[in-house]
Design an enzyme around this catalytic site. Structure first.
Site, mmCIF file in Angstrom:
data_model
loop_
_atom_site.group_PDB
_atom_site.id
_atom_site.type_symbol
_atom_site.label_atom_id
_atom_site.label_comp_id
_atom_site.label_asym_id
_atom_site.label_seq_id
_atom_site.Cartn_x
_atom_site.Cartn_y
_atom_site.Cartn_z
ATOM 1 N N GLY A 163 -0.909 -3.257 5.605
ATOM 2 C CA GLY A 163 -1.953 -2.183 5.356
ATOM 3 C C GLY A 163 -3.246 -2.971 4.804
ATOM 4 O O GLY A 163 -3.370 -4.271 4.993
ATOM 5 N N ARG A 191 -1.233 -2.597 14.513
ATOM 6 C CA ARG A 191 -2.569 -2.351 14.225
ATOM 7 C C ARG A 191 -3.182 -3.517 15.165
ATOM 8 O O ARG A 191 -3.514 -4.661 14.730
ATOM 9 C CB ARG A 191 -2.662 -2.852 12.612
ATOM 10 C CG ARG A 191 -1.845 -2.031 11.865
ATOM 11 C CD ARG A 191 -2.266 -0.686 11.710
ATOM 12 N NE ARG A 191 -3.523 -0.373 10.933
ATOM 13 C CZ ARG A 191 -3.797 -0.348 9.648
ATOM 14 N NH1 ARG A 191 -2.875 -0.003 8.936
ATOM 15 N NH2 ARG A 191 -5.034 -0.052 9.278
ATOM 16 N N HIS A 220 3.274 -8.386 -13.661
ATOM 17 C CA HIS A 220 2.363 -7.415 -12.750
ATOM 18 C C HIS A 220 0.943 -7.831 -12.932
ATOM 19 O O HIS A 220 0.217 -6.732 -13.482
ATOM 20 C CB HIS A 220 2.870 -5.925 -12.973
ATOM 21 C CG HIS A 220 2.316 -4.837 -12.100
ATOM 22 N ND1 HIS A 220 3.323 -3.823 -12.003
ATOM 23 C CD2 HIS A 220 1.422 -4.882 -11.364
ATOM 24 C CE1 HIS A 220 2.791 -3.158 -11.066
ATOM 25 N NE2 HIS A 220 1.591 -3.680 -10.622
HETATM 26 O O1 LIG Z 1 -2.917 -0.663 -8.464
HETATM 27 C C1 LIG Z 1 -1.488 -0.848 -8.558
HETATM 28 O O2 LIG Z 1 -0.800 -0.268 -7.871
HETATM 29 C C2 LIG Z 1 -1.064 -2.013 -9.306
HETATM 30 O O3 LIG Z 1 0.052 -2.085 -8.995
HETATM 31 C C3 LIG Z 1 -1.956 -2.799 -10.239
HETATM 32 O O4 LIG Z 1 -3.040 -3.002 -9.798
#
Ligand SMILES: O=C(O)C(=O)CO
Length: 325
Positions: free
Chosen positions: A158, A184, A289
């Site tokens: 994606g 794609r 994260h």
């Molecule tokens: O935007 C999202 O889905 C994240 O995991 C953090 O930016």
């Protein structure tokens, strides 16, 4: 009494979003860096027209009912929306906005950083310097697989998967493979990536990058069966959602030498407990994260969330709406 629509923002976020919302709305906010307790959230959303939330809030029937029939739109400041029950929103006529595109390059950049940190053993190297273990220059010490001449396999082609492939171009990768539900061809041709089945990607790749969204189809898809299909030297990177990985299987694969190393920006749960066995491993690099954590991306995410909300409140097309499929 104000007749402006009411918006509740669930966290301290970059000012671009709240500032924009305040031009048309009455804004209340949980103005802290830590998440709002669920009970507090349930009472804060009562009677609001719009909710500005993050990926840490579960947007389910209970929350939507607590908000009540005034709620018209939920804007999540994230590209991932696995925390939002789209069906429950649709049933109540609540629109949902998200923030694709504005974080794509930041996430791709961090994916490459994690790939390099893991393959070039930066965690061990930094610790060695800090702990006085840097004896002398040693020809055999802290060698790792380089990207040059390697095969990179992208699972999920994606926006982010493609951006990672583009970022990797200058590293002289030999072969870029991708797999997804559908080919794609146009984008793959421009990027120089070749479509393969998942099994073929796993078997051929020196680096396997998880770039899939978390859905019922992808939940824990990276499990012991998939790790067995990878090269023993392969480096596995995940910057999507912790939920796409069976984490105990990943630990076993790393310990037993089924795969070479892993780099994770996302885990289950988050935060990863400090006693997680993954953190005992030299061949596992974990980050908290932070893939979209550039000033520009987070500012743009906040602003796009506000624009989504304002458009829905004004019955205009939202810049980025997600609908239940
Ligand atoms: O935007 C999202 O889905 C994240 O995991 C953090 O930016």
């Amino acid at each position: 009494m104000s007749t402006k629509p009411k918006v509740f923002i669930t966290r301290r976020v970059p000012e671009s979003g709240p500032t924009l919302l305040k031009t048309q709305c009455e804004v209340a906010q949980w103005n802290k860096d830590d998440p709002i307790p669920r009970n507090e959230l349930l009472s804060s959303v009562k009677g609001v027209d719009a909710l500005f939330c993050l990926l840490t809030e579960k947007i389910d029937g209970e929350l939507l009912d607590a908000a009540g029939t005034s709620l018209k739109v939920v804007g999540t400041m994230s590209v991932g929306y696995d925390h939002v029950d789209l069906q429950a929103c649709a049933e109540r006529g609540v629109k949902v906005g998200f923030t694709p595109n504005v974080l794509t390059n930041a996430v791709a950049e961090l994916t490459v950083a994690l790939l390099l940190a893991t393959s070039r053993r930066l965690k061990e190297a930094i610790r060695a310097v800090e702990n006085g273990l840097w004896g002398t220059w040693k020809p055999m010490w802290l060698c790792g697989p380089g990207l040059e001449g390697s095969t990179v396999g992208i699972v999920g082609f994606g926006r982010i998967g493609m951006a990672v492939a583009r970022c990797l171009k200058p590293f002289a990768v030999n072969c870029m493979l991708y797999t997804d539900f559908a080919e794609r061809p146009a984008e793959a041709k421009e990027i120089g990536a070749e479509f393969r089945s998942l099994d073929e990607v796993l078997a051929a790749s020196d680096f396997v990058l998880a770039c899939v969204a978390l859905t019922p189809d992808t939940k824990e898809m990276f499990n012991k069966d998939l790790f067995k299909k990878m090269k023993k030297t392969s480096v596995f990177i995940n910057t999507s959602r912790g939920g796409v990985v069976q984490q105990d299987d990943l630990y076993q694969a790393l310990v037993s030498g089924e795969i070479g190393a892993a780099g994770l920006d996302v885990t289950t749960p988050e935060p990863l407990p400090t006693d997680s066995p993954l953190l005992t491993l030299d061949n596992c690099v974990a980050l908290p994260h932070i893939a979209s954590a550039t000033h520009n991306s987070r500012g743009a995410m906040s602003e796009l969330t506000a624009r989504n909300i304002l458009s829905a409140l004004n019955s205009q097309p939202m810049p980025s709406e997600i609908k239940a499929s």
